[in-house]
Design a protein around this motif. Sequence first.
Motif, PDB file in Angstrom:
ATOM      1  N   GLY A  15       0.804  -1.216   0.000  1.00 34.23           N
ATOM      2  CA  GLY A  15       0.000   0.000   0.000  1.00 34.23           C
ATOM      3  C   GLY A  15       0.833   1.260   0.000  1.00 34.23           C
ATOM      4  N   GLY A  16       2.074   1.159  -0.491  1.00 37.24           N
ATOM      5  CA  GLY A  16       2.947   2.325  -0.555  1.00 37.24           C
ATOM      6  C   GLY A  16       3.739   2.579   0.714  1.00 37.24           C
ATOM      7  N   ASP A  17       3.537   1.755   1.744  1.00 40.74           N
ATOM      8  CA  ASP A  17       4.245   1.940   3.008  1.00 40.74           C
ATOM      9  C   ASP A  17       5.303   0.844   3.171  1.00 40.74           C
ATOM     10  N   PRO A  18       6.599   1.167   2.991  1.00 41.37           N
ATOM     11  CA  PRO A  18       7.648   0.138   3.060  1.00 41.37           C
ATOM     12  C   PRO A  18       7.813  -0.472   4.449  1.00 41.37           C
ATOM     13  N   ASN A  19       7.197   0.132   5.471  1.00 45.71           N
ATOM     14  CA  ASN A  19       7.309  -0.403   6.831  1.00 45.71           C
ATOM     15  C   ASN A  19       6.322  -1.543   7.095  1.00 45.71           C
ATOM     16  N   VAL A  20       5.364  -1.746   6.182  1.00 42.37           N
ATOM     17  CA  VAL A  20       4.410  -2.844   6.325  1.00 42.37           C
ATOM     18  C   VAL A  20       5.096  -4.142   5.922  1.00 42.37           C
ATOM     19  N   ARG A  21       5.053  -5.163   6.797  1.00 43.61           N
ATOM     20  CA  ARG A  21       5.691  -6.443   6.491  1.00 43.61           C
ATOM     21  C   ARG A  21       4.694  -7.362   5.797  1.00 43.61           C
ATOM     22  N   LEU A  22       5.062  -7.827   4.605  1.00 45.54           N
ATOM     23  CA  LEU A  22       4.195  -8.730   3.853  1.00 45.54           C
ATOM     24  C   LEU A  22       4.260 -10.142   4.429  1.00 45.54           C
ATOM     25  N   THR A  23       3.181 -10.888   4.296  1.00 40.77           N
ATOM     26  CA  THR A  23       3.196 -12.306   4.661  1.00 40.77           C
ATOM     27  C   THR A  23       4.035 -13.061   3.628  1.00 40.77           C
ATOM     28  N   PRO A  24       4.512 -14.258   3.961  1.00 41.09           N
ATOM     29  CA  PRO A  24       5.284 -15.042   2.985  1.00 41.09           C
ATOM     30  C   PRO A  24       4.541 -15.236   1.671  1.00 41.09           C
ATOM     31  N   PHE A  25       3.226 -15.453   1.722  1.00 45.84           N
ATOM     32  CA  PHE A  25       2.472 -15.674   0.485  1.00 45.84           C
ATOM     33  C   PHE A  25       2.565 -14.458  -0.428  1.00 45.84           C
ATOM     34  N   TRP A  26       2.336 -13.263   0.119  1.00 46.90           N
ATOM     35  CA  TRP A  26       2.354 -12.069  -0.727  1.00 46.90           C
ATOM     36  C   TRP A  26       3.761 -11.704  -1.173  1.00 46.90           C
ATOM     37  N   SER A  27       4.756 -12.086  -0.381  1.00 43.50           N
ATOM     38  CA  SER A  27       6.136 -11.922  -0.843  1.00 43.50           C
ATOM     39  C   SER A  27       6.382 -12.820  -2.052  1.00 43.50           C
ATOM     40  N   SER A  31       8.628 -18.347 -12.909  1.00 43.54           N
ATOM     41  CA  SER A  31       7.418 -18.219 -12.091  1.00 43.54           C
ATOM     42  C   SER A  31       7.614 -18.912 -10.737  1.00 43.54           C
ATOM     43  N   TRP A  32       8.621 -19.805 -10.675  1.00 45.83           N
ATOM     44  CA  TRP A  32       8.944 -20.466  -9.416  1.00 45.83           C
ATOM     45  C   TRP A  32       9.621 -19.530  -8.428  1.00 45.83           C
ATOM     46  N   PHE A  33       9.846 -18.282  -8.813  1.00 44.31           N
ATOM     47  CA  PHE A  33      10.351 -17.289  -7.867  1.00 44.31           C
ATOM     48  C   PHE A  33       9.396 -17.140  -6.681  1.00 44.31           C
ATOM     49  N   PHE A  34       8.169 -17.602  -6.871  1.00 44.48           N
ATOM     50  CA  PHE A  34       7.231 -17.612  -5.742  1.00 44.48           C
ATOM     51  C   PHE A  34       7.849 -18.368  -4.567  1.00 44.48           C
ATOM     52  N   MET A  35       8.426 -19.544  -4.841  1.00 49.73           N
ATOM     53  CA  MET A  35       9.005 -20.362  -3.783  1.00 49.73           C
ATOM     54  C   MET A  35      10.230 -19.687  -3.174  1.00 49.73           C
ATOM     55  N   TRP A  36      10.991 -18.993  -3.989  1.00 49.13           N
ATOM     56  CA  TRP A  36      12.200 -18.328  -3.510  1.00 49.13           C
ATOM     57  C   TRP A  36      11.843 -17.267  -2.469  1.00 49.13           C
ATOM     58  N   TRP A  37      10.978 -16.331  -2.851  1.00 47.13           N
ATOM     59  CA  TRP A  37      10.725 -15.188  -1.977  1.00 47.13           C
ATOM     60  C   TRP A  37       9.753 -15.502  -0.858  1.00 47.13           C
ATOM     61  N   CYS A  38       8.898 -16.485  -1.071  1.00 42.88           N
ATOM     62  CA  CYS A  38       8.038 -16.953   0.015  1.00 42.88           C
ATOM     63  C   CYS A  38       8.894 -17.618   1.093  1.00 42.88           C
ATOM     64  N   SER A  39       9.782 -18.526   0.699  1.00 43.20           N
ATOM     65  CA  SER A  39      10.627 -19.225   1.667  1.00 43.20           C
ATOM     66  C   SER A  39      11.645 -18.277   2.292  1.00 43.20           C
ATOM     67  N   TYR A  40      12.157 -17.326   1.514  1.00 44.60           N
ATOM     68  CA  TYR A  40      13.105 -16.336   2.053  1.00 44.60           C
ATOM     69  C   TYR A  40      12.478 -15.586   3.221  1.00 44.60           C
ATOM     70  N   GLU A  41      11.232 -15.182   3.064  1.00 41.38           N
ATOM     71  CA  GLU A  41      10.543 -14.452   4.123  1.00 41.38           C
ATOM     72  C   GLU A  41      10.339 -15.328   5.355  1.00 41.38           C
ATOM     73  N   GLY A  53      18.930 -15.895   2.370  1.00 36.61           N
ATOM     74  CA  GLY A  53      19.109 -15.809   0.928  1.00 36.61           C
ATOM     75  C   GLY A  53      19.585 -17.118   0.333  1.00 36.61           C
ATOM     76  N   GLY A  54      20.565 -17.762   1.000  1.00 37.36           N
ATOM     77  CA  GLY A  54      21.074 -19.037   0.508  1.00 37.36           C
ATOM     78  C   GLY A  54      20.050 -20.150   0.599  1.00 37.36           C
ATOM     79  N   LEU A  55      19.362 -20.238   1.728  1.00 38.67           N
ATOM     80  CA  LEU A  55      18.349 -21.288   1.911  1.00 38.67           C
ATOM     81  C   LEU A  55      17.151 -21.068   0.988  1.00 38.67           C
TER      82      LEU A  55
END
Length: 312
Positions: free
Chosen positions: A116-128, A195-205, A227-229
């Motif tokens: 929502g334009g606020d970088p201080n809001v933490r996204l859930t793993p799914f939305w990441s 499109s599998w970047f979903f797994m990367w950034w979801c798991s990273y979070e 980042g490595g995991l």
Amino acid sequence: MSVSISSPPTTALKPVPTLPPSENKANQKKFHGFVAGVTSGVTKLVVGHPFDTIKVRMQTSGADRFRGPWHCLTETIRKEGPRALYKGATPPLIGWAFMDSVMLGSLSYYRLILQGGDPNVRLTPFWSGVAGIGAGVTVSFIAAPIEHIKARLQIQYDAKTKLYAGPIDCARQLVRNNGVTGLWKGLSATLWFRSWFFMWWCSYEIYATQMRKYTNMSEAAVNFWAGGLGANTFWVFAFPCDVVKNKIMTQPDVKNPPFPSMVSCFKHIYRTDGLKGFYRGFLPCLLRAFPTNACALTSFELTMRWLRKIDE
């Protein structure tokens, strides 16, 4: 919104609107990811390209050429010298810096939209993960021709298999034989793979959140390990797609190629090598993924924090 009016004694100029400081800072933050992505791309090349060369050679060769990644590494160095591990490095030297700029920059931008334009809001793993899909699709259009040229150069083993003098010559031949669109051979497979970047950034979070909660590691250490995991999690799911992508990109440059579609390539791999064929070269990929992406993500996050500090 404030208005700045410049009115010299003899000439009255129209009002020139200026953004409030808060809006200017918000706009600057949108571009932080693109700048920081360059440092990530350069780091990724230096650390990861030798591993990538072994991975691509394992993926695109038959089982009779290399007994395993160690045999591939030793044979490459013995016959072609250590510099062979950096074959095809010129396209990613420029390309990875540009690709990571676009990928991580668009990731930051999509995150900001979801926040929502606020970088201080933490996204859930799914939305990441959703932001990761957007970044993967966005960068695929740039990644496809770069990875196409890189892969073709990486499988030039000796004088008999050398078809291209370098990346420019490779691009020139591909365009001459297939038109400009020939550079984008394998785009569909690239889109599917990224499109599998979903797994990367979801798991990273997920990894980062748990490390911050249960350890006393510094933020840089959290970025490194998460980042490595996260990268390794991504490759476990995405590797078969990468095998298909590289086989499609490196098939003979003819009018009727052996694999006119992803489905035909899948069938060929399964028919000739079974399920294990989809994981040829997986070990060097996994060995490469952790240090390469751990270092790249750490440099990215450090640069992002530095840019934020400058803006304060």
